[in-house]
Scaffold this motif. Structure first.
Motif, mmCIF file in Angstrom:
data_model
loop_
_atom_site.group_PDB
_atom_site.id
_atom_site.type_symbol
_atom_site.label_atom_id
_atom_site.label_comp_id
_atom_site.label_asym_id
_atom_site.label_seq_id
_atom_site.Cartn_x
_atom_site.Cartn_y
_atom_site.Cartn_z
ATOM 1 N N THR A 1 -5.766 -1.520 -2.142
ATOM 2 C CA THR A 1 -6.478 -2.524 -1.365
ATOM 3 C C THR A 1 -6.942 -3.749 -2.113
ATOM 4 O OG1 THR A 1 -8.632 -1.536 -1.767
ATOM 5 C CG2 THR A 1 -7.395 -0.732 0.141
ATOM 6 N N CYS B 1 0.810 -1.217 0.000
ATOM 7 C CA CYS B 1 0.000 0.000 0.000
ATOM 8 C C CYS B 1 0.846 1.271 0.000
ATOM 9 C CB CYS B 1 -0.981 -0.008 1.167
ATOM 10 S SG CYS B 1 -0.247 -0.134 2.802
ATOM 11 N N HIS C 1 -3.039 0.687 7.108
ATOM 12 C CA HIS C 1 -3.199 0.923 5.675
ATOM 13 C C HIS C 1 -2.652 2.303 5.319
ATOM 14 C CE1 HIS C 1 -4.862 0.281 1.786
ATOM 15 N NE2 HIS C 1 -5.863 1.147 1.888
#
Length: 287
Positions: free
Chosen positions: A250, A187, A230
């Motif tokens: 994602t 990410c 994240h």
């Protein structure tokens, strides 16, 4: 609008091969107050006890904690406990249409927007430098006169389609051009690519870190610790403010206005940055 309450537990542990005599830490573990996000409680537990600690705001408005442990210690444990209330974000699609070039020129002509943050975050940075490769990759999304939100969302979807998640492909030091060549990473890498693409067009964009809540398979209970921290990107226009996009990072159908309970925002950040001297309603949990 409805709201959800979350309990977030984030643990960072350093286990040293030999005891270190002292260590200094910089922690980005304080959720931000935002129009749609309210911090009900927040606590940072540190073991062993600190000899020095200072809580403050950085230049981007993030809550940061500086602390030091001076005595010998084989293990350092930092536990963040937060309760956060998150509401619906404004629907960016309802704002008036604005060409992406108009956004760029608006920030250039009025650099004081959002307390100079928009202007500052349209420039290259140490970890997201100018990338001609990123500028070229972004070009198909930014046709002349295209609506800003449409262009940003198109770029988001293209990154989602073109890049594969591979935790072994990159490290924390991998550069944007390498990720563009590999077409894989995690990410943080995909967020850096999107930042380089937007800033390469003169458009403000910032790195956001927080927590992603996923749904368990049908009929299965949610497992504590099954979700993950994240990273994603928020892009700015004077008509929309900051609009978050999570899909590049994602592989799941989230939207440009998806919600997250924790969002320290800065050009780049990690939960804890360390230097050591060895002389030698819903619950989440991360380790």
């Amino acid at each position: 609008m409805g709201t959800d309450r979350y309990t977030v537990e984030h643990e960072t542990r350093y286990a040293y091969r030999v005891p270190v005599s002292q260590s200094w830490q910089l922690a980005h573990l304080t959720p931000r107050e935002l129009p749609w996000q309210h911090v009900l409680s927040h606590e940072l537990r540190i073991e062993p006890a600190t000899d020095e600690r200072r809580d403050e705001r950085d230049d981007f408005g993030n809550g940061v904690t500086h602390f030091a442990v001076y005595g010998p210690h084989p293990l350092l444990r930092v536990l963040m406990l937060s309760r956060v209330e998150v509401g619906e974000r404004p629907d960016a699609a309802r704002a008036a249409s604005l060409a992406w070039e108009a956004v760029r020129e608006s920030v250039r002509s009025e650099p004081a927007q959002d307390g100079l943050a928009a202007a500052r975050l349209s420039e290259p940075s140490a970890l997201v430098p100018w990338s001609e490769a990123a500028r070229a990759y972004a070009a198909p999304s930014f046709a002349a006169g295209r609506d800003w939100l449409e262009a940003v969302c198109d770029l988001m979807h293209r990154i989602h389609a073109d890049f594969e998640f591979d935790a072994e492909a990159t490290t924390v030091t991998t550069q944007v051009d390498e990720v563009l060549e590999l077409r894989s990473g995690v990410c943080q890498d995909f967020a850096h690519v999107m930042l380089a693409c937007l800033r390469g067009r003169g458009l403000p964009a910032r790195y956001v870190s927080g927590y992603l809540l996923t749904d368990p398979p049908p009929g299965r209970a949610r497992l504590l610790g099954a979700d993950a921290s994240h990273a994603w990107v928020a892009a700015y226009s004077p008509m929309h403010g900051w609009v978050s996009s999570t899909r590049p990072t994602t592989r799941s159908p989230t939207s440009a206005t998806s919600r997250s309970p924790g969002a320290p925002t800065s050009p780049t950040s990690c939960p804890c940055a360390a230097s050591s001297w060895a002389g030698a309603g819903k619950a989440w949990k991360w380790k």
